[in-house]
Design a protein around this motif. Structure first.
Motif, PDB file in Angstrom:
ATOM      1  N   PRO A   3       0.833  -1.214   0.000  1.00 24.43           N
ATOM      2  CA  PRO A   3       0.000   0.000   0.000  1.00 24.43           C
ATOM      3  C   PRO A   3       0.860   1.252   0.000  1.00 24.43           C
ATOM      4  O   PRO A   3       1.972   1.261   0.528  1.00 24.43           O
ATOM      5  CB  PRO A   3      -0.797  -0.147   1.298  1.00 24.43           C
ATOM      6  CG  PRO A   3       0.052  -0.982   2.177  1.00 24.43           C
ATOM      7  CD  PRO A   3       0.768  -1.953   1.262  1.00 24.43           C
ATOM      8  N   THR A  16      -5.169   3.195   2.704  1.00 29.02           N
ATOM      9  CA  THR A  16      -5.974   2.077   2.224  1.00 29.02           C
ATOM     10  C   THR A  16      -6.848   2.535   1.071  1.00 29.02           C
ATOM     11  O   THR A  16      -7.529   3.585   1.184  1.00 29.02           O
ATOM     12  CB  THR A  16      -6.858   1.537   3.359  1.00 29.02           C
ATOM     13  OG1 THR A  16      -6.037   1.064   4.399  1.00 29.02           O
ATOM     14  CG2 THR A  16      -7.752   0.403   2.858  1.00 29.02           C
ATOM     15  N   PHE A  18      -9.914   3.152  -1.254  1.00 24.77           N
ATOM     16  CA  PHE A  18     -11.331   3.165  -0.902  1.00 24.77           C
ATOM     17  C   PHE A  18     -12.120   3.690  -2.086  1.00 24.77           C
ATOM     18  O   PHE A  18     -11.571   4.288  -3.016  1.00 24.77           O
ATOM     19  CB  PHE A  18     -11.570   4.012   0.351  1.00 24.77           C
ATOM     20  CG  PHE A  18     -11.310   5.483   0.148  1.00 24.77           C
ATOM     21  CD1 PHE A  18     -12.375   6.355  -0.023  1.00 24.77           C
ATOM     22  CD2 PHE A  18     -10.017   5.997   0.150  1.00 24.77           C
ATOM     23  CE1 PHE A  18     -12.148   7.703  -0.198  1.00 24.77           C
ATOM     24  CE2 PHE A  18      -9.795   7.342  -0.025  1.00 24.77           C
ATOM     25  CZ  PHE A  18     -10.843   8.203  -0.200  1.00 24.77           C
ATOM     26  N   LEU A 800      -7.889   7.704   3.320  1.00 25.39           N
ATOM     27  CA  LEU A 800      -8.336   6.691   4.289  1.00 25.39           C
ATOM     28  C   LEU A 800      -7.086   6.029   4.847  1.00 25.39           C
ATOM     29  O   LEU A 800      -6.315   5.414   4.110  1.00 25.39           O
ATOM     30  CB  LEU A 800      -9.230   5.640   3.628  1.00 25.39           C
ATOM     31  CG  LEU A 800      -9.836   4.604   4.573  1.00 25.39           C
ATOM     32  CD1 LEU A 800     -10.702   5.260   5.646  1.00 25.39           C
ATOM     33  CD2 LEU A 800     -10.667   3.594   3.774  1.00 25.39           C
ATOM     34  N   VAL A 801      -6.847   6.225   6.133  1.00 21.48           N
ATOM     35  CA  VAL A 801      -5.644   5.702   6.779  1.00 21.48           C
ATOM     36  C   VAL A 801      -5.968   4.380   7.465  1.00 21.48           C
ATOM     37  O   VAL A 801      -6.920   4.290   8.251  1.00 21.48           O
ATOM     38  CB  VAL A 801      -5.081   6.713   7.791  1.00 21.48           C
ATOM     39  CG1 VAL A 801      -3.865   6.125   8.505  1.00 21.48           C
ATOM     40  CG2 VAL A 801      -4.727   8.022   7.093  1.00 21.48           C
ATOM     41  N   ASP A 802      -5.180   3.344   7.202  1.00 19.44           N
ATOM     42  CA  ASP A 802      -5.292   2.045   7.886  1.00 19.44           C
ATOM     43  C   ASP A 802      -4.533   2.162   9.189  1.00 19.44           C
ATOM     44  O   ASP A 802      -3.300   2.196   9.208  1.00 19.44           O
ATOM     45  CB  ASP A 802      -4.728   0.935   7.009  1.00 19.44           C
ATOM     46  CG  ASP A 802      -5.023  -0.452   7.576  1.00 19.44           C
ATOM     47  OD1 ASP A 802      -4.792  -0.628   8.782  1.00 19.44           O
ATOM     48  OD2 ASP A 802      -5.445  -1.318   6.802  1.00 19.44           O
ATOM     49  N   GLN A 804      -4.137   0.119  11.789  1.00 15.68           N
ATOM     50  CA  GLN A 804      -3.344  -1.005  12.260  1.00 15.68           C
ATOM     51  C   GLN A 804      -2.039  -1.116  11.475  1.00 15.68           C
ATOM     52  O   GLN A 804      -0.970  -1.277  12.039  1.00 15.68           O
ATOM     53  CB  GLN A 804      -4.129  -2.320  12.146  1.00 15.68           C
ATOM     54  CG  GLN A 804      -3.420  -3.530  12.782  1.00 15.68           C
ATOM     55  CD  GLN A 804      -3.131  -3.308  14.260  1.00 15.68           C
ATOM     56  OE1 GLN A 804      -4.038  -3.066  15.049  1.00 15.68           O
ATOM     57  NE2 GLN A 804      -1.858  -3.390  14.670  1.00 15.68           N
ATOM     58  N   GLU A 805      -2.152  -1.042  10.128  1.00 16.06           N
ATOM     59  CA  GLU A 805      -0.932  -1.172   9.340  1.00 16.06           C
ATOM     60  C   GLU A 805       0.020   0.000   9.588  1.00 16.06           C
ATOM     61  O   GLU A 805       1.232  -0.168   9.575  1.00 16.06           O
ATOM     62  CB  GLU A 805      -1.278  -1.260   7.856  1.00 16.06           C
ATOM     63  CG  GLU A 805      -1.946  -2.577   7.471  1.00 16.06           C
ATOM     64  CD  GLU A 805      -1.950  -2.789   5.967  1.00 16.06           C
ATOM     65  OE1 GLU A 805      -1.036  -2.248   5.295  1.00 16.06           O
ATOM     66  OE2 GLU A 805      -2.845  -3.488   5.468  1.00 16.06           O
ATOM     67  N   SER A 806      -0.545   1.159   9.809  1.00 23.08           N
ATOM     68  CA  SER A 806       0.312   2.316  10.119  1.00 23.08           C
ATOM     69  C   SER A 806       1.015   2.107  11.450  1.00 23.08           C
ATOM     70  O   SER A 806       2.192   2.447  11.618  1.00 23.08           O
ATOM     71  CB  SER A 806      -0.518   3.586  10.160  1.00 23.08           C
ATOM     72  OG  SER A 806      -1.084   3.858   8.901  1.00 23.08           O
ATOM     73  N   THR A 814      -2.337   1.558  17.896  1.00 26.73           N
ATOM     74  CA  THR A 814      -3.206   2.355  17.015  1.00 26.73           C
ATOM     75  C   THR A 814      -3.602   3.672  17.665  1.00 26.73           C
ATOM     76  O   THR A 814      -3.861   4.671  16.983  1.00 26.73           O
ATOM     77  CB  THR A 814      -4.466   1.558  16.645  1.00 26.73           C
ATOM     78  OG1 THR A 814      -5.137   1.165  17.851  1.00 26.73           O
ATOM     79  CG2 THR A 814      -4.118   0.313  15.840  1.00 26.73           C
TER      80      THR A 814
END
Length: 821
Positions: A3, A16, A18, A800-802, A804-806, A814
């Motif tokens: 990503p 992410t 979207f 759109l920010v992920d 968990q992955e960030s 988080t």
């Protein structure tokens, strides 16, 4: 596929994909968007729509009325101003208070015309007595006065002493009188009385000098019981024979008493040597008559008093007069005569005081002297050389000490080469001096033939020789004369005329000349041009009083000659304020600074002193009264070692007000104490921030300054603003007061409750003030105006920010990512 990652304020975030309005957003690939969010720590300038406008210094000088939208973000545009009375020259600041104008005392002197350095002193040439006297004066730094020195040239002087005589029971009288010099004129007063007959019979039938008939100027009879009369007779020019010759007055019949007084001058105005006579009679203790005079006139009177009894009254001459006859007759009359040297006004009253009231009659006449105008002054080895115009000729006088002056052996250059007699306080370009190759050079105007011709002297100005047949045709005399190297690297004379810039090669036995730049014809072209420390000749194109001057530099080296406008010139950019327009009248070179005086030539125009630093022009003085020119500049540290820029304002015809700026060439950072004016201002350019048609909210002013006081009773900076919504009618820069910047105050918000003021364009005036100590000054270093632009449309970006992955990127929680966001 990994990503995409967005870095926001240095923190990496995983985006992410979207769905937005049916479009799947998979990555941020707009370079502009990426740049907006990947630059780390931001400043106010990086905020969308925020405009901080900064003036870090004003080191490029005059010439910007408005910064156009295309130039809004060019740094050099923010280093110029439109108008100023502050000292903006120094690149580490925007401004100091202007240097204080100080007065140079010159008691009793009329007008300064020339100056030169000689033996460690500044010497100057002044006119006095309505241009009938030229004086040399030395500047004394300890008293800031033009003092000491001597008479360079006295246009009209009395010849020796008066000649007087008396006779009784005679029909004539003879008195010997000496005359010398040039442009001679004599006045003879004859008084006679007789116990019977008419007053008219006491007027001579004729008066002669060396057999030459004199002209009766006027006569008047006595109101007393004893018949008598006063008459005045005049003669001028060649008929006044040099030597000691007889005055003879002859009557038609024998007179009881005859009195005669003769006085002579040299240096009379032979075109109109005598005034209209004045006469009066009365019965009182104060015989007097007022006569119309020109300042500097030589006035003579005669008074006949009916004593009643011989010697019954005594007489005392009036103030300012010198008596040369005060005789009691053997009968019942008293004869009086006196002179008044150098009349000081347009009316001169000749008066006497009697010990008792008696009948009297008086007649008076004045002699007009010819005028003299200083042209130039030059120190050459052992002598000061003064070039003057007197009558219709040009003469050289010199001195070894400035006190004692001697007419040069040659005296007059040419013979009556001016078309007319110079008039009192006339401004005329009749001659300039220079020194080249050890020789003194005089460039003089042969007005009769409309040529500029040259004379040289090898013995410090004593003997002069006309230089061959060289003659430069011109409708005016020399306007600038300098020594400058030619394309062969050898020194040449460079002459500016009304029409062109000329180079004169003095090396050949027969001088040669050529035009090196044609000019638009003007009598102010290149006036007092100067060779400057940058190796260039600086000169100005003459202009009228409604135009900014144009200044050029000429470089010459190794076979090449180049001309260029000086940096950020008056006529470049947006020009200059209308009240400061007009031609340059004098230039002066100081290492790193070229000074000039300009303007003031008509109503609504104020004379100014300007200084060019190599980058631009800076205001050093704006004279407070319009229609008065600054007509001379001279920068020196002569006498006491204090550097001063001397200048003089012609406040009226024939009147100079001499002043100076002390320590005018010194950088204030040197720590030297410099006297300052109490206030001054700078007008900054109007600005729109690059958005001419978009409304801005002008938020606040910020000032970075030194040496501010805690209240406006000391040193402080005040700011005014003019915010405009109508581009066709700009609001004056000093339209609204912003407030005072004091110690501890560096920002002032605009508008009610600090919400700002809406407008398209803003202009500002910055005012500096001090308290009573004239060596104090606030130091204005920087100015910033903050604004926001009210744009009609902005870009919007959604991501759109992920979480968990960030968080996993850095091994964080988080919740920490949420905090970052």
């Amino acid at each position: 596929m990994a990503p995409p990652i967005l870095e926001l304020n240095g923190v990496p975030l995983v985006l992410t994909p979207f769905n937005k309005d049916g479009t799947l957003i998979r990555r941020v690939d707009n370079p502009d968007t990426v740049n907006r969010f990947s630059q780390g720590q931001q400043t106010l300038a990086d905020i969308e729509g925020f405009l901080p406008l900064r003036w870090p210094n004003l080191s490029l000088g005059l010439g910007r009325f408005r910064i156009d939208s295309d130039s809004a973000h060019i740094p050099d545009e923010m280093r110029r101003f439109f108008d100023s009375t502050l000292d903006n020259r120094w690149p580490d600041t925007c401004a100091y208070l202007p240097i204080l104008e100080e007065d140079s005392t010159h008691s009793g002197l009329e007008e300064i015309r020339a100056a030169a350095s000689f033996k460690g002193n500044m010497w100057s040439l002044w006119m006095d007595n309505n241009s009938r006297t030229i004086l040399a004066r030395k500047y004394v730094g300890s008293t800031t006065s033009f003092d000491a020195g001597g008479v360079v040239y006295q246009g009209m002087t009395q010849i020796g002493v008066e000649s007087t005589g008396a006779a009784t029971t005679a029909s004539s009288i003879t008195v010997a009188m000496p005359t010398v010099g040039a442009k001679r004129a004599i006045v003879v007063v004859v008084m006679a009385a007789h116990g019977s007959g008419s007053d008219a019979s006491n007027i001579p039938t004729g008066v002669t000098y060396d057999g030459n008939a004199m002209t009766k100027a006027g006569d008047i009879g006595s109101p007393g019981t004893y018949a008598g009369a006063v008459s005045i007779w005049t003669l001028a020019g060649a008929d006044v024979t040099v030597g000691t010759n007889n005055i003879v007055a002859t009557f038609g019949s024998t007179r009881d008493e005859i009195f005669l007084a003769g006085v002579g001058v040299q240096g009379a105005d032979l075109a109109a040597p005598f005034s209209t006579p004045a006469e009066a009679t009365g019965v009182s203790t104060t015989p007097s008559v007022g006569i119309t005079t020109v300042v500097g006139d030589f006035v003579v009177d005669g008074v006949l008093v009916d004593d009643g009894t011989a010697g019954a009254v005594t007489a005392t001459v009036g103030s300012g007069q010198s008596s040369h006859m005060n005789l009691a007759a053997t009968k019942i009359v008293r004869a009086l005569s006196s002179r008044f040297v150098n009349a000081s006004g347009t009316t001169t009253t000749m008066s006497w005081s009697l010990s008792g009231s008696r009948p009297w009659a008086t007649e008076s006449v004045s002699i007009h002297g010819y005028t003299s105008i200083p042209l130039d002054l030059l120190g050459v080895r052992t002598h000061l050389i003064a070039l003057i115009a007197t009558d219709d000729g040009i003469h050289v006088i010199r001195s070894t000490d400035g006190v004692t002056w001697t007419v040069s052996t040659t005296d007059e250059l040419g013979s009556s080469i001016l078309a007319n007699t110079v008039t009192a306080h006339e401004v005329i370009d009749a001659g300039l001096l220079a020194e080249i190759g050890g020789e003194a050079v005089a460039a003089v105007w042969d007005e009769d033939n409309l040529n500029i011709i040259f004379y040289t002297s090898t013995d410090a100005g004593d003997n002069w020789a006309k230089e061959g047949t060289i003659a430069i045709s011109s409708g005016n005399g020399p306007q600038g004369l300098q020594v400058f190297h030619g394309i062969d690297n050898e020194d040449k004379l460079v002459l500016m005329t009304e029409e062109a810039l000329w180079e004169i090669d003095t090396a050949p036995s027969t001088w040669t000349s050529r035009i090196i730049r044609s000019m638009i014809g003007h009598t102010d072209n290149g006036r007092r041009m100067k060779v400057h420390s940058d190796g260039a000749l600086w000169f100005a194109q003459g202009v009228d009083d409604d135009t900014p001057p144009s200044v050029y530099r000429m470089f010459t080296e190794n076979g090449k000659r180049e001309f260029e406008p000086v940096s950020n010139d008056f006529s470049a950019g947006d020009g200059m304020p209308a009240d400061r327009m007009g031609p340059i009248r004098w230039m002066w070179s100081i290492p790193g600074q070229l000074w000039a005086c300009a303007g003031g030539g008509k109503a609504g125009r104020n004379a100014s002193l300007w200084c060019h630093t190599g980058k631009g022009w800076f205001s050093m003085r704006k004279h407070g009264t319009a229609n008065q020119v600054i007509h001379i500049l001279f920068g020196t540290a002569d006498d006491d070692g204090t550097p001063r820029m001397h200048y003089a304002v012609r406040t009226s015809v024939g009147t100079s007000d001499a002043n100076f700026l002390g320590q005018a060439f010194v950088n204030p950072r040197s720590g030297v104490s410099i006297k300052r004016e109490a206030s001054g201002y700078t007008d900054l350019p109007y600005v729109d921030g690059g958005f001419p048609l978009d409304t801005k909210t002008w938020m606040r002013f910020g000032i970075n300054a030194e040496d501010l006081s805690g209240s406006n009773s000391g040193e402080y900076i005040n700011v005014d603003q003019g915010i405009t919504s109508d581009l066709g009618s700009l609001t004056a820069r000093n339209g609204t007061d912003v407030g005072d910047f004091l110690s501890g105050t560096n920002r002032i918000a605009l508008g009610t409750n600090g919400v700002g003021i809406a407008g398209l364009v803003i202009g500002a005036r910055v005012n500096l003030h001090r308290a009573s100590t004239n060596t104090n000054t606030p130091i204005w270093k920087d100015l910033q105006i903050d604004a926001t632009v009210n744009l009609p449309k902005t870009d919007r970006y959604e991501f759109l920010v992920d979480l968990q992955e960030s968080a996993d990127l850095k091994g964080r929680r988080t919740t920490e990512v949420l905090t970052d966001l």
